[in-house]
Design an enzyme around this catalytic site. Sequence first.
Site, PDB file in Angstrom:
ATOM      1  N   HIS A 233      21.378  13.375  34.706  1.00 14.38           N
ATOM      2  CA  HIS A 233      21.514  12.408  33.612  1.00 14.38           C
ATOM      3  C   HIS A 233      22.319  11.259  34.195  1.00 14.38           C
ATOM      4  CE1 HIS A 233      21.018  15.767  30.632  1.00 14.38           C
ATOM      5  NE2 HIS A 233      21.609  16.438  31.598  1.00 14.38           N
TER       6      HIS A 233
ATOM      7  N   LYS B 137      30.025  16.018  37.748  1.00 15.13           N
ATOM      8  CA  LYS B 137      29.640  14.619  37.501  1.00 15.13           C
ATOM      9  C   LYS B 137      30.612  13.630  38.115  1.00 15.13           C
ATOM     10  CE  LYS B 137      32.179  14.366  33.173  1.00 15.13           C
ATOM     11  NZ  LYS B 137      32.282  13.813  31.845  1.00 15.13           N
TER      12      LYS B 137
ATOM     13  N   ARG C  99      24.545  10.703  16.241  1.00  9.80           N
ATOM     14  CA  ARG C  99      25.438  11.862  16.302  1.00  9.80           C
ATOM     15  C   ARG C  99      26.438  11.757  15.173  1.00  9.80           C
ATOM     16  NH1 ARG C  99      26.640  11.649  22.834  1.00  9.80           N
ATOM     17  NH2 ARG C  99      24.450  11.693  23.443  1.00  9.80           N
TER      18      ARG C  99
ATOM     19  N   HIS D   5      16.919   9.748  33.300  1.00 10.90           N
ATOM     20  CA  HIS D   5      16.966  11.064  33.922  1.00 10.90           C
ATOM     21  C   HIS D   5      16.191  11.023  35.218  1.00 10.90           C
ATOM     22  CE1 HIS D   5      17.982  11.769  29.714  1.00 10.90           C
ATOM     23  NE2 HIS D   5      18.820  12.653  30.219  1.00 10.90           N
TER      24      HIS D   5
ATOM     25  N   GLN E 107      21.625   4.221  24.080  1.00 13.41           N
ATOM     26  CA  GLN E 107      22.100   4.456  25.441  1.00 13.41           C
ATOM     27  C   GLN E 107      21.179   3.766  26.442  1.00 13.41           C
ATOM     28  OE1 GLN E 107      21.752   8.831  25.157  1.00 13.41           O
ATOM     29  NE2 GLN E 107      23.945   8.897  25.591  1.00 13.41           N
TER      30      GLN E 107
ATOM     31  N   ASP F 146      19.854   4.973  28.958  1.00 10.94           N
ATOM     32  CA  ASP F 146      19.758   6.334  29.464  1.00 10.94           C
ATOM     33  C   ASP F 146      18.684   6.456  30.546  1.00 10.94           C
ATOM     34  OD1 ASP F 146      20.512   8.936  29.550  1.00 10.94           O
ATOM     35  OD2 ASP F 146      19.665   9.516  27.607  1.00 10.94           O
TER      36      ASP F 146
ATOM     37  N   CYS G 160      17.401  13.464  26.514  1.00  9.60           N
ATOM     38  CA  CYS G 160      16.992  14.328  27.635  1.00  9.60           C
ATOM     39  C   CYS G 160      15.747  15.164  27.338  1.00  9.60           C
ATOM     40  CB  CYS G 160      18.135  15.228  28.079  1.00  9.60           C
ATOM     41  SG  CYS G 160      19.759  14.683  27.613  1.00  9.60           S
TER      42      CYS G 160
HETATM   43 ZN   LIG Z   1      20.526  13.310  29.346  1.00 12.84          ZN
END
Ligand SMILES: [Zn+2]
Length: 594
Positions: free
Chosen positions: A466, A420, A314, A336, A332, A334, A285
């Site tokens: 996200h 979410k 992580r 945004h 991910q 991912d 992010c």
């Molecule tokens: Zn994010």
Amino acid sequence: MKVVNRDGSVSELSDPAAALEVLRHSTSHLMALAVTQLYPEVHLGIGPATSEGFYYDFQTPHRFTEEDLGRIEQKMNELRSSDLPFEPSIVSKDEAIRFFAGAGEYLKTELIQEKDGQVLSFFRLGTLTDFCTGPHVVSTSNLGVFKLLSVAGSYWRGDEKREQLQRIYGTAFFTEAELADYLHRMEEAKKRDHRRLGRELDLFTIREEVAPGLIFWHPKGAAVRIVIEDFLRQELTRAGYVFVYTPHIAKSDLWKISGHWDYYRENMYTLPVDDEDYVLKPMNCPGHIMIYQSTRRSYRELPMRIAEFGTVYRYEKSGTLHGMLRVRGFTQDDAHIFCQPEQVLSEVVQTLDLADHVLKSFGFDRFQVELSAWDPAHPENYAGKPEDWGTAEATLVHALEQKGWPYTRHEGEASFYGPKIDIKLIDALGRPWQLSTFQFDFNLPARFNVTYAGSDSREHQAIMIHRALLGSMERFMGVLVEHYAGAFPVWLAPTQAVILPISDRHHGYAREVEKHLKDAAIRVESDLRNEKVGYKIREHQLQKVPFMLVVGDQEANNRTVSVRNRFEGDKGAIALDQVVELIRNLARTKAVRP
Ligand SMILES: [Zn+2]
Ligand SMILES: [Zn+2]
């Protein structure tokens, strides 16, 4: 079901899930009773119910074996038939400490010493006194059917520096039929275990000795991943996303602004560079925000959908790592979305449509949808203004209704930064897997001051979302392997066809067939080893290769191949061009079989 409460009262429990939990937790007491009678030297840890059954932790120099589980189970059956009641009593904290310390149960004593209240409850079952809040079944004759499943090492309080314990797992149900069904599904799950299939199908390995929790993708696993990524890239580009790459390490300053340095530190890998702290990114992010903020953004550029196959790291405790499903490094899918408030609804709807389309393309058509809302009684626990939460939640509900998807609402389950929607898919064994997510963020835009110039030429805070469709490549791969038991649909299969010449003199034609298929972008190999065709067929069948193409004199003369497919066996001779058409067609339509 009748249950006995800690105060001695007996009440009726009508919720089936709650009743099953009580049944299982009560069975764990029975197991502890049996174990303490058979192995008087054990010290007791804890024994909760789980979503699959129950366990109890024991500390003892004796190493429990499979045979021991049988003995314990037999003892449990004996004890049950003597109809022992669960007998509650309320005791003071001091009294409880004296009791357990006196009995040498130092792990239990440690737990009680940390308790806040001045009283707690004991439940006695036969010769075993345990402390817990209950409730329990009234007596052992009210227990259902149970089975002990396995024993594994564990640490007291999950802490590697504390005592090593042995955890005995079991399960319990109300009826024999439910237990049989569960055991059948367990057996099936074992056969489909992605860790085992990952090795057998040469997809990936984890090298504990050099990189625990990290995945080495072998050529075949990588081939599947490339297909997945190419497909996603194409779908997202069509949906108006732009792809970026962001650095894997950045100064701690970035993570101080985002708040991760203060609140997520124990999960982050940090490394010193030139007397400064750098962080291996745990999330994408902030990087995407840097790109968004590289220039002043106008409302005309919004919505801006920034996507990245972003690899993040992580820290997870070693005891929690599990194959590809729980790892320390993962990529991910991912993205945004930065947009204006009035654009949010169409962005949610677009994301739900995309998730629907993408998951169905991979052969998943059963979903569970969950909406996580805040707890309006405690606005102080959340970032953002109450009216923003109200609008955001209403938008999510509106989008779900527009899509016509049933969903469950979970009050107080939202994270502190925004509400979410999660989409869980249901796999071939009926297991739910959390993959897609669409999440509002009221926190980062404020921390980083993420804005755009509105039509009024003033700066406005952007809405930030996200969202992920597959979650991570690692986890999704694990789910795919287990769902298909390794027999990937043709479009995903690492090797779509293998050519098997009957003898040396057919190698020339085999290579010709191979080139023909490769030119048509089919993933194909020739197996030219000096082995019998029958042997090779068995081997490639175990490798779950969709098509085996056998070539001999007849095939070479007629420009055909003898086709076998992994589900239907021998399909006879088919013209070369037709085979190409057949495989390409199955790949194009993303057919699940053959
Ligand atoms: Zn994010
Ligand atoms: Zn209990």
